[in-house]
Design an enzyme around this catalytic site. Structure first.
Site, PDB file in Angstrom:
ATOM      1  N   HIS A 174      64.623  22.039  -6.080  1.00 41.85           N
ATOM      2  CA  HIS A 174      64.340  21.462  -7.406  1.00 41.85           C
ATOM      3  C   HIS A 174      63.497  20.209  -7.194  1.00 41.85           C
ATOM      4  O   HIS A 174      63.723  19.459  -6.253  1.00 41.85           O
ATOM      5  CB  HIS A 174      65.643  21.076  -8.119  1.00 41.85           C
ATOM      6  CG  HIS A 174      65.412  20.199  -9.315  1.00 41.85           C
ATOM      7  ND1 HIS A 174      65.131  20.707 -10.558  1.00 41.85           N
ATOM      8  CD2 HIS A 174      65.362  18.846  -9.429  1.00 41.85           C
ATOM      9  CE1 HIS A 174      64.930  19.693 -11.403  1.00 41.85           C
ATOM     10  NE2 HIS A 174      65.067  18.562 -10.739  1.00 41.85           N
ATOM     11  N   ARG A 194      55.628  19.339  -6.790  1.00 47.14           N
ATOM     12  CA  ARG A 194      55.737  20.581  -7.574  1.00 47.14           C
ATOM     13  C   ARG A 194      54.728  21.622  -7.085  1.00 47.14           C
ATOM     14  O   ARG A 194      55.005  22.818  -7.083  1.00 47.14           O
ATOM     15  CB  ARG A 194      55.599  20.291  -9.067  1.00 47.14           C
ATOM     16  CG  ARG A 194      56.875  19.610  -9.573  1.00 47.14           C
ATOM     17  CD  ARG A 194      56.841  19.342 -11.031  1.00 47.14           C
ATOM     18  NE  ARG A 194      56.877  20.533 -11.855  1.00 47.14           N
ATOM     19  CZ  ARG A 194      57.975  21.228 -12.150  1.00 47.14           C
ATOM     20  NH1 ARG A 194      59.135  20.856 -11.668  1.00 47.14           N
ATOM     21  NH2 ARG A 194      57.912  22.287 -12.937  1.00 47.14           N
ATOM     22  N   PHE A 226      71.351  30.855 -19.523  1.00 52.23           N
ATOM     23  CA  PHE A 226      71.691  30.818 -18.093  1.00 52.23           C
ATOM     24  C   PHE A 226      72.328  29.482 -17.671  1.00 52.23           C
ATOM     25  O   PHE A 226      72.531  29.247 -16.486  1.00 52.23           O
ATOM     26  CB  PHE A 226      70.461  31.112 -17.224  1.00 52.23           C
ATOM     27  CG  PHE A 226      69.273  30.206 -17.481  1.00 52.23           C
ATOM     28  CD1 PHE A 226      69.159  28.970 -16.867  1.00 52.23           C
ATOM     29  CD2 PHE A 226      68.261  30.604 -18.345  1.00 52.23           C
ATOM     30  CE1 PHE A 226      68.080  28.134 -17.095  1.00 52.23           C
ATOM     31  CE2 PHE A 226      67.161  29.773 -18.581  1.00 52.23           C
ATOM     32  CZ  PHE A 226      67.078  28.546 -17.956  1.00 52.23           C
ATOM     33  N   TYR A 254      71.231  19.017 -15.560  1.00 50.36           N
ATOM     34  CA  TYR A 254      70.575  20.129 -16.264  1.00 50.36           C
ATOM     35  C   TYR A 254      70.768  20.057 -17.783  1.00 50.36           C
ATOM     36  O   TYR A 254      70.674  21.080 -18.456  1.00 50.36           O
ATOM     37  CB  TYR A 254      71.095  21.460 -15.722  1.00 50.36           C
ATOM     38  CG  TYR A 254      70.486  21.856 -14.389  1.00 50.36           C
ATOM     39  CD1 TYR A 254      69.098  21.888 -14.214  1.00 50.36           C
ATOM     40  CD2 TYR A 254      71.282  22.219 -13.310  1.00 50.36           C
ATOM     41  CE1 TYR A 254      68.533  22.255 -13.000  1.00 50.36           C
ATOM     42  CE2 TYR A 254      70.718  22.595 -12.092  1.00 50.36           C
ATOM     43  CZ  TYR A 254      69.344  22.613 -11.952  1.00 50.36           C
ATOM     44  OH  TYR A 254      68.776  22.988 -10.750  1.00 50.36           O
ATOM     45  N   THR A 308      58.451  28.217 -10.622  1.00 49.59           N
ATOM     46  CA  THR A 308      59.925  28.301 -10.695  1.00 49.59           C
ATOM     47  C   THR A 308      60.442  29.648 -10.216  1.00 49.59           C
ATOM     48  O   THR A 308      61.403  29.720  -9.452  1.00 49.59           O
ATOM     49  CB  THR A 308      60.387  28.059 -12.155  1.00 49.59           C
ATOM     50  OG1 THR A 308      59.888  26.797 -12.572  1.00 49.59           O
ATOM     51  CG2 THR A 308      61.905  28.061 -12.260  1.00 49.59           C
ATOM     52  N   GLU A 317      66.355  11.321 -13.075  1.00 52.19           N
ATOM     53  CA  GLU A 317      67.076  12.036 -12.014  1.00 52.19           C
ATOM     54  C   GLU A 317      67.364  11.132 -10.812  1.00 52.19           C
ATOM     55  O   GLU A 317      68.446  11.200 -10.227  1.00 52.19           O
ATOM     56  CB  GLU A 317      66.275  13.281 -11.606  1.00 52.19           C
ATOM     57  CG  GLU A 317      66.256  14.315 -12.746  1.00 52.19           C
ATOM     58  CD  GLU A 317      65.334  15.500 -12.512  1.00 52.19           C
ATOM     59  OE1 GLU A 317      64.698  15.582 -11.441  1.00 52.19           O
ATOM     60  OE2 GLU A 317      65.258  16.354 -13.412  1.00 52.19           O
ATOM     61  N   ARG A 343      58.824  27.970  -2.559  1.00 46.75           N
ATOM     62  CA  ARG A 343      59.475  29.092  -3.255  1.00 46.75           C
ATOM     63  C   ARG A 343      58.773  30.411  -2.951  1.00 46.75           C
ATOM     64  O   ARG A 343      59.412  31.462  -2.859  1.00 46.75           O
ATOM     65  CB  ARG A 343      59.502  28.830  -4.750  1.00 46.75           C
ATOM     66  CG  ARG A 343      60.501  27.735  -5.135  1.00 46.75           C
ATOM     67  CD  ARG A 343      60.269  27.292  -6.553  1.00 46.75           C
ATOM     68  NE  ARG A 343      61.262  26.367  -7.060  1.00 46.75           N
ATOM     69  CZ  ARG A 343      61.027  25.553  -8.079  1.00 46.75           C
ATOM     70  NH1 ARG A 343      59.851  25.543  -8.679  1.00 46.75           N
ATOM     71  NH2 ARG A 343      61.984  24.746  -8.495  1.00 46.75           N
ATOM     72  N   LYS A 399      68.609  23.207  -2.833  1.00 45.41           N
ATOM     73  CA  LYS A 399      69.762  23.796  -3.533  1.00 45.41           C
ATOM     74  C   LYS A 399      70.690  24.500  -2.526  1.00 45.41           C
ATOM     75  O   LYS A 399      70.323  24.696  -1.356  1.00 45.41           O
ATOM     76  CB  LYS A 399      69.245  24.769  -4.592  1.00 45.41           C
ATOM     77  CG  LYS A 399      68.412  24.100  -5.691  1.00 45.41           C
ATOM     78  CD  LYS A 399      68.053  25.113  -6.762  1.00 45.41           C
ATOM     79  CE  LYS A 399      67.196  24.505  -7.838  1.00 45.41           C
ATOM     80  NZ  LYS A 399      66.922  25.467  -8.928  1.00 45.41           N
ATOM     81  N   ASN A 418      66.193  29.678  -6.112  1.00 43.55           N
ATOM     82  CA  ASN A 418      64.779  29.356  -5.833  1.00 43.55           C
ATOM     83  C   ASN A 418      64.642  28.143  -4.904  1.00 43.55           C
ATOM     84  O   ASN A 418      63.660  27.421  -4.931  1.00 43.55           O
ATOM     85  CB  ASN A 418      63.985  29.203  -7.135  1.00 43.55           C
ATOM     86  CG  ASN A 418      64.443  28.030  -7.967  1.00 43.55           C
ATOM     87  OD1 ASN A 418      65.438  27.373  -7.662  1.00 43.55           O
ATOM     88  ND2 ASN A 418      63.707  27.734  -9.021  1.00 43.55           N
TER      89      ASN A 418
HETATM   90  P1  CMP Z   1      65.009  24.007 -11.459  1.00 40.40           P
HETATM   91  O1  CMP Z   1      63.689  23.451 -11.087  1.00 40.40           O
HETATM   92  O2  CMP Z   1      66.194  23.560 -10.710  1.00 40.40           O
HETATM   93  O3  CMP Z   1      65.243  23.693 -13.024  1.00 40.40           O
HETATM   94  C1  CMP Z   1      65.960  24.545 -13.877  1.00 40.40           C
HETATM   95  C2  CMP Z   1      66.401  25.790 -13.192  1.00 40.40           C
HETATM   96  O4  CMP Z   1      66.829  26.824 -14.028  1.00 40.40           O
HETATM   97  C3  CMP Z   1      65.232  26.400 -12.438  1.00 40.40           C
HETATM   98  O5  CMP Z   1      64.924  25.604 -11.333  1.00 40.40           O
HETATM   99  C4  CMP Z   1      65.747  27.786 -12.130  1.00 40.40           C
HETATM  100  O6  CMP Z   1      66.438  27.846 -10.889  1.00 40.40           O
HETATM  101  C5  CMP Z   1      66.749  28.004 -13.255  1.00 40.40           C
HETATM  102  N1  CMP Z   1      66.333  29.088 -14.146  1.00 40.40           N
HETATM  103  C6  CMP Z   1      65.227  29.131 -14.889  1.00 40.40           C
HETATM  104  N2  CMP Z   1      65.204  30.294 -15.603  1.00 40.40           N
HETATM  105  C7  CMP Z   1      66.331  30.974 -15.259  1.00 40.40           C
HETATM  106  C8  CMP Z   1      66.868  32.232 -15.630  1.00 40.40           C
HETATM  107  N3  CMP Z   1      66.234  33.019 -16.500  1.00 40.40           N
HETATM  108  N4  CMP Z   1      68.041  32.610 -15.077  1.00 40.40           N
HETATM  109  C9  CMP Z   1      68.684  31.792 -14.191  1.00 40.40           C
HETATM  110  N5  CMP Z   1      68.216  30.582 -13.808  1.00 40.40           N
HETATM  111  C10 CMP Z   1      67.047  30.194 -14.329  1.00 40.40           C
END
Ligand code: CMP
Length: 143
Positions: free
Chosen positions: A115, A85, A57, A49, A91, A126, A102, A9, A112
């Site tokens: 992805h 993963r 969010f 997404y 996450t 994807e 992470r 990211k 984070n």
């Molecule tokens: P990712 O694996 O890219 O998939 C969905 C993303 O949503 C996740 O990683 C996080 O970066 C993001 N995410 C999940 N929960 C929250 C939250 N509460 N606030 C902001 N971002 C979030």
């Protein structure tokens, strides 16, 4: 051979973590079959997404992923979807174990670093969303 979509990211790219992340996947024994450094359009971000569209969010997520270049990749290997993963960790970096990407580098649940597809269905969706078929390398021999 199983394939998965992995993306460094904008925070990971800006912090100079592409090499570290690629190196971890290579050392694990996975094979890189596609990669590109790119900026993400809002259209692509919203499609990627889509499952989070109703989440509070969602706007923040799209703003962040379109805020700077990302490094999009496809990796292949045995059980690479689950394995990637595991290497990424939970996450929320606050919950991610040391030794995971992470856990070692992540700052917040939004920033984070990385992805990775969460299932075979997501991986297929994807990979097809981010790459054209002609962009994927086919190796003659696999290890
Ligand atoms: P990712 O694996 O890219 O998939 C969905 C993303 O949503 C996740 O990683 C996080 O970066 C993001 N995410 C999940 N929960 C929250 C939250 N509460 N606030 C902001 N971002 C979030």
């Amino acid at each position: 051979m199983e394939k998965t979509f992995v993306m460094v990211k904008p925070d990971g790219v800006q912090r100079g973590l592409i090499g570290e992340i690629v190196s971890r996947f290579e050392k694990k024994g996975y094979q890189l079959v596609a990669a590109k450094l790119m900026t993400v359009s809002r259209e692509l971000a919203e499609k990627h997404y889509a499952e989070h569209k109703e989440k509070p969010f969602f706007g923040e997520l799209v703003d962040f992923i379109t805020s700077g270049p990302v490094f999009a990749m496809v990796w292949q290997g045995q059980n690479v979807i689950a394995g990637a993963r595991q290497m990424m960790g939970k996450t929320n970096p606050a919950d991610a174990a040391p030794g995971t990407i992470r856990g070692d580098f992540g700052i917040s649940v939004g920033m984070n670093i990385i992805h990775g597809s969460d299932s075979p269905e997501s991986a297929e969706r994807e990979i097809n969303l981010w790459f054209g078929e002609q962009e994927l390398i086919t190796y003659d021999k696999t290890i």
